[in-house]
Design a protein around this motif. Structure first.
Motif, mmCIF file in Angstrom:
data_model
loop_
_atom_site.group_PDB
_atom_site.id
_atom_site.type_symbol
_atom_site.label_atom_id
_atom_site.label_comp_id
_atom_site.label_asym_id
_atom_site.label_seq_id
_atom_site.Cartn_x
_atom_site.Cartn_y
_atom_site.Cartn_z
ATOM 1 N N VAL A 135 -7.460 -19.038 -1.817
ATOM 2 C CA VAL A 135 -8.458 -19.359 -0.792
ATOM 3 C C VAL A 135 -9.795 -19.497 -1.497
ATOM 4 C CG1 VAL A 135 -9.594 -18.507 1.305
ATOM 5 C CG2 VAL A 135 -7.167 -18.006 0.904
ATOM 6 N N GLY A 136 -10.513 -20.578 -1.238
ATOM 7 C CA GLY A 136 -11.799 -20.701 -1.929
ATOM 8 C C GLY A 136 -12.490 -22.011 -1.663
ATOM 9 N N ASP A 137 -13.367 -22.365 -2.587
ATOM 10 C CA ASP A 137 -14.187 -23.569 -2.476
ATOM 11 C C ASP A 137 -13.267 -24.799 -2.410
ATOM 12 O OD1 ASP A 137 -15.866 -25.713 -2.762
ATOM 13 O OD2 ASP A 137 -16.977 -24.888 -4.474
ATOM 14 N N PRO A 138 -13.354 -25.581 -1.346
ATOM 15 C CA PRO A 138 -12.429 -26.716 -1.209
ATOM 16 C C PRO A 138 -12.623 -27.811 -2.261
ATOM 17 C CG PRO A 138 -14.088 -26.739 0.541
ATOM 18 C CD PRO A 138 -14.245 -25.442 -0.181
ATOM 19 N N VAL A 139 -13.758 -27.799 -2.939
ATOM 20 C CA VAL A 139 -13.981 -28.804 -3.990
ATOM 21 C C VAL A 139 -13.203 -28.448 -5.258
ATOM 22 C CG1 VAL A 139 -15.759 -29.849 -5.462
ATOM 23 C CG2 VAL A 139 -16.229 -29.446 -3.044
ATOM 24 N N ASP A 140 -12.941 -27.161 -5.443
ATOM 25 C CA ASP A 140 -12.196 -26.678 -6.612
ATOM 26 C C ASP A 140 -10.738 -27.166 -6.503
ATOM 27 O OD1 ASP A 140 -10.717 -25.215 -8.434
ATOM 28 O OD2 ASP A 140 -11.909 -23.396 -8.170
ATOM 29 N N GLU A 141 -10.268 -27.855 -7.520
ATOM 30 C CA GLU A 141 -8.947 -28.493 -7.433
ATOM 31 C C GLU A 141 -7.798 -27.481 -7.384
ATOM 32 O OE1 GLU A 141 -8.370 -32.177 -8.870
ATOM 33 O OE2 GLU A 141 -10.473 -32.676 -8.573
ATOM 34 N N SER A 142 -8.074 -26.234 -7.751
ATOM 35 C CA SER A 142 -6.998 -25.243 -7.697
ATOM 36 C C SER A 142 -6.948 -24.510 -6.343
ATOM 37 C CB SER A 142 -7.170 -24.225 -8.826
ATOM 38 O OG SER A 142 -8.344 -23.482 -8.599
ATOM 39 N N THR A 143 -7.861 -24.834 -5.449
ATOM 40 C CA THR A 143 -7.877 -24.175 -4.133
ATOM 41 C C THR A 143 -6.783 -24.743 -3.240
ATOM 42 O OG1 THR A 143 -10.230 -23.648 -4.209
ATOM 43 C CG2 THR A 143 -9.262 -23.880 -2.023
ATOM 44 N N ASN A 144 -6.054 -23.831 -2.580
ATOM 45 C CA ASN A 144 -5.032 -24.269 -1.615
ATOM 46 C C ASN A 144 -5.570 -24.303 -0.199
ATOM 47 O OD1 ASN A 144 -3.131 -22.111 -3.566
ATOM 48 N ND2 ASN A 144 -2.701 -24.314 -3.516
ATOM 49 N N VAL A 145 -6.428 -23.326 0.127
ATOM 50 C CA VAL A 145 -6.930 -23.208 1.492
ATOM 51 C C VAL A 145 -8.446 -23.009 1.467
ATOM 52 C CG1 VAL A 145 -6.757 -21.912 3.667
ATOM 53 C CG2 VAL A 145 -4.746 -22.138 2.206
ATOM 54 N N GLY A 146 -9.151 -23.918 2.126
ATOM 55 C CA GLY A 146 -10.604 -23.811 2.227
ATOM 56 C C GLY A 146 -11.013 -23.168 3.543
ATOM 57 N N PRO A 147 -12.274 -23.340 3.928
ATOM 58 C CA PRO A 147 -12.751 -22.710 5.171
ATOM 59 C C PRO A 147 -12.281 -23.466 6.406
ATOM 60 C CG PRO A 147 -14.448 -24.114 4.245
ATOM 61 C CD PRO A 147 -13.312 -24.144 3.260
ATOM 62 N N LEU A 148 -12.400 -22.837 7.555
ATOM 63 C CA LEU A 148 -12.212 -23.574 8.803
ATOM 64 C C LEU A 148 -13.446 -24.439 9.029
ATOM 65 C CD1 LEU A 148 -10.378 -21.089 11.159
ATOM 66 C CD2 LEU A 148 -9.521 -22.567 9.375
ATOM 67 N N ALA A 149 -13.297 -25.448 9.879
ATOM 68 C CA ALA A 149 -14.356 -26.460 9.990
ATOM 69 C C ALA A 149 -15.613 -25.933 10.676
ATOM 70 C CB ALA A 149 -13.836 -27.677 10.745
ATOM 71 N N THR A 150 -15.427 -25.030 11.623
ATOM 72 C CA THR A 150 -16.590 -24.524 12.362
ATOM 73 C C THR A 150 -16.501 -23.007 12.509
ATOM 74 O OG1 THR A 150 -15.527 -24.712 14.526
ATOM 75 C CG2 THR A 150 -16.739 -26.657 13.764
ATOM 76 N N GLU A 151 -17.658 -22.412 12.718
ATOM 77 C CA GLU A 151 -17.721 -20.960 12.930
ATOM 78 C C GLU A 151 -16.941 -20.596 14.195
ATOM 79 O OE1 GLU A 151 -21.711 -19.473 13.312
ATOM 80 O OE2 GLU A 151 -21.085 -17.543 12.488
#
Ligand code: NDP
Length: 457
Positions: free
Chosen positions: A294-310
């Motif tokens: 789980v992490g920064d969606p720009v990082d190519e090793s990330t599988n899961v980024g944040p949800l779109a809205t709070e």
């Protein structure tokens, strides 16, 4: 909701936009209506050339567009690039096939006493598309490409959190050569949708999004006797039977649940596993979900980024809390990580009962519900115990069971030994509260056509 780009990875507001004034909106509707009178007469050769140029342009701008989507709604950059590629493919598909899909359909002339008789598909006019943020390019493109190839003109009201992607789409077609009024983005809030729907220059509407938004648009359009297509999300079952290839079933289950950070209408959300393989499936599935990065969606090793809205993250958290308070067991995840942005830890929960909200509601984020069943009848009953009916998945190598799932799953899509994916070549849409009408394939392009019966004596 303000029209703004807010980066879900940081929570930072990057750019805000003013909604169109009534005067600006009226100008755009007038342009759409005026454009339709000439655009409807263009031939397929011309439309195909423009659509191919638009596809080429988008392909050449893949990286820039992918980064824009990741910034606006948090999908991983890897998935954003795939989304652009998928759009290019969809555009070329309709460029290549629209003419055949909309060819005159001969009828039995002697039977109706005619010299010739046939059915002809004709465009309807300006169509409003109310679109969501989760696949900000693809959801809009799967409307735009067939609509334009059919000779309709498009008006896009995109979700308020993806305005830059919306504006890009509004310019793409004009840059590719389509006349300027053929496809316009309307930067408006949802409170201005009714005014557009009731405008006599707008002849039909399509909406992808939540059930309340769909009900509202369909009710208004219905009162104006205007056609609608609705795609309203789902709570897709993913059934695993004892004969299944368990390695494949587990690996695909993870992708099917966490694709797009868990925010897909056709993501598998309810995992219904036969008791004979339940323990094995659960151990492997939970281990893989726990291992996701789980992490920064720009990082190519990330599988899961944040949800779109709070709001989306808070809604998901409340759905899990409600289940846990009522006795559900968390097998992994179940919490909001302590970091900026709108992340939610990928989660598997079990011991779910019908009084828990998650039994009925769509979990729009990386949360998997796990159920144990004793036989195929129990699996089907549970799979169908939802108000939704969009996609469905069944894993079994037994051909008799495959036929049972195909026949009895209440859904617009059944995928056997795989996961639900939308393809330009196959119809896409749901039943029950997932909506009605179909997108994609030959069926999608015909939704907004006047099918004119022609009788010549
Ligand atoms: P919404 O349905 O609110 O948003 C989708 C689109 O509809 C946006 O363009 C939105 O505009 C517009 N809209 C919202 N309300 C109305 C209305 N009353 N009349 C006309 N247009 C309206 O989805 P959310 O983003 O709020 O997500 C909420 C839930 O919806 C999710 O948790 C998920 O369950 C479901 N959903 C399903 C999707 C799918 O792919 N089927 C996609 C997104 C959400 P604006 O942004 O300006 O409000």
């Amino acid at each position: 909701m303000a029209i703004a780009t807010i980066n879900p990875t940081t929570g930072e507001t990057l750019k805000t936009f003013e909604p169109l004034s009534e005067h600006e909106l009226d100008e755009r509707l007038a342009l759409a209506a005026a454009e339709f009178t000439t655009y409807r007469t263009t031939d397929f050769k011309q439309r195909t050339a423009w659509m191919q140029s638009a596809a080429d342009l988008l392909e050449s701008e893949q990286e820039q567009v992918a980064r824009m989507m990741t910034t606006e709604m948090g999908k991983t950059l890897v998935e954003a690039r795939s989304e652009v590629a998928k759009c290019v493919k969809g555009m070329r598909f309709y460029a290549d096939h629209a003419e055949a899909f909309l060819a005159d359909e001969p009828a039995d002339a002697p039977a109706v006493g005619a010299r010739r008789a046939y059915a002809r598909y004709q465009p309807l006019g300006p169509v409003l598309a109310v679109m969501p943020w989760n696949f900000p390019l693809w959801q809009a493109m799967r409307f735009a490409a067939p609509a334009l190839m059919a000779g309709n003109v498009g008006l896009l009201k995109h979700a308020s959190n993806v305005p830059q992607t919306a504006l890009y789409l509004g310019e793409l077609f004009a840059r590719a050569g389509f006349p300027p009024g053929c496809f316009q983005t309307l930067l408006i809030g949802s409170d201005q949708v009714e005014r557009v729907l009731r405008d006599p220059r707008v002849v039909a509407a399509t909406l992808t999004g939540s059930e309340p938004a769909g009900r509202s648009v369909a009710a208004i359009a219905g009162s104006e006797v205007k056609a609608t297509v609705l795609e309203l999300g789902g709570s897709d079952p993913y059934v695993v039977m004892p004969s299944a290839d368990l390695d494949g079933a587990v690996a695909t289950a993870v992708t099917a649940r966490v694709q797009n950070n868990g925010q897909s209408c056709i993501a598998a959300k309810r995992f219904i596993v036969h008791a004979d393989v339940y323990e094995d499936f659960t151990d492997r599935f939970v281990a893989r979900i726990e291992a996701l990065r789980v992490g920064d969606p720009v990082d190519e090793s990330t599988n899961v980024g944040p949800l779109a809205t709070e709001q989306g993250r808070d809604d998901l958290e409340m759905l899990v809390t409600d289940a846990v308070v009522r006795g559900a067991r968390v097998l992994c995840g179940g919490f909001t990580p302590d970091r900026p942005g709108w992340f939610y830890q990928p989660t598997v929960i079990t011991d779910i009962t019908p009084e828990m909200r998650i039994f009925k509601e769509e979990a729009f984020g990386p949360v998997a519900s796990l159920y144990r069943v004793g036989n195929i009848d129990e699996a089907l009953a549970l799979a169908n115990a939802t108000d939704f009916g969009l996609g469905s998945n069944a894993w079994t190598t037994d051909e008799g069971e495959q036929e049972r799932f195909i026949a009895d799953l209440e859904a617009g899509i059944v995928t056997v030994n795989g996961m639900v994916v939308s393809y330009p070549e196959l119809p896409f849409g749901g039943i029950k509260n997932s909506g009605y009408g179909r997108e994609l394939s030959a069926h999608g392009i015909r939704e907004f056509c006047n099918l004119k019966a022609v009788w010549i004596g």
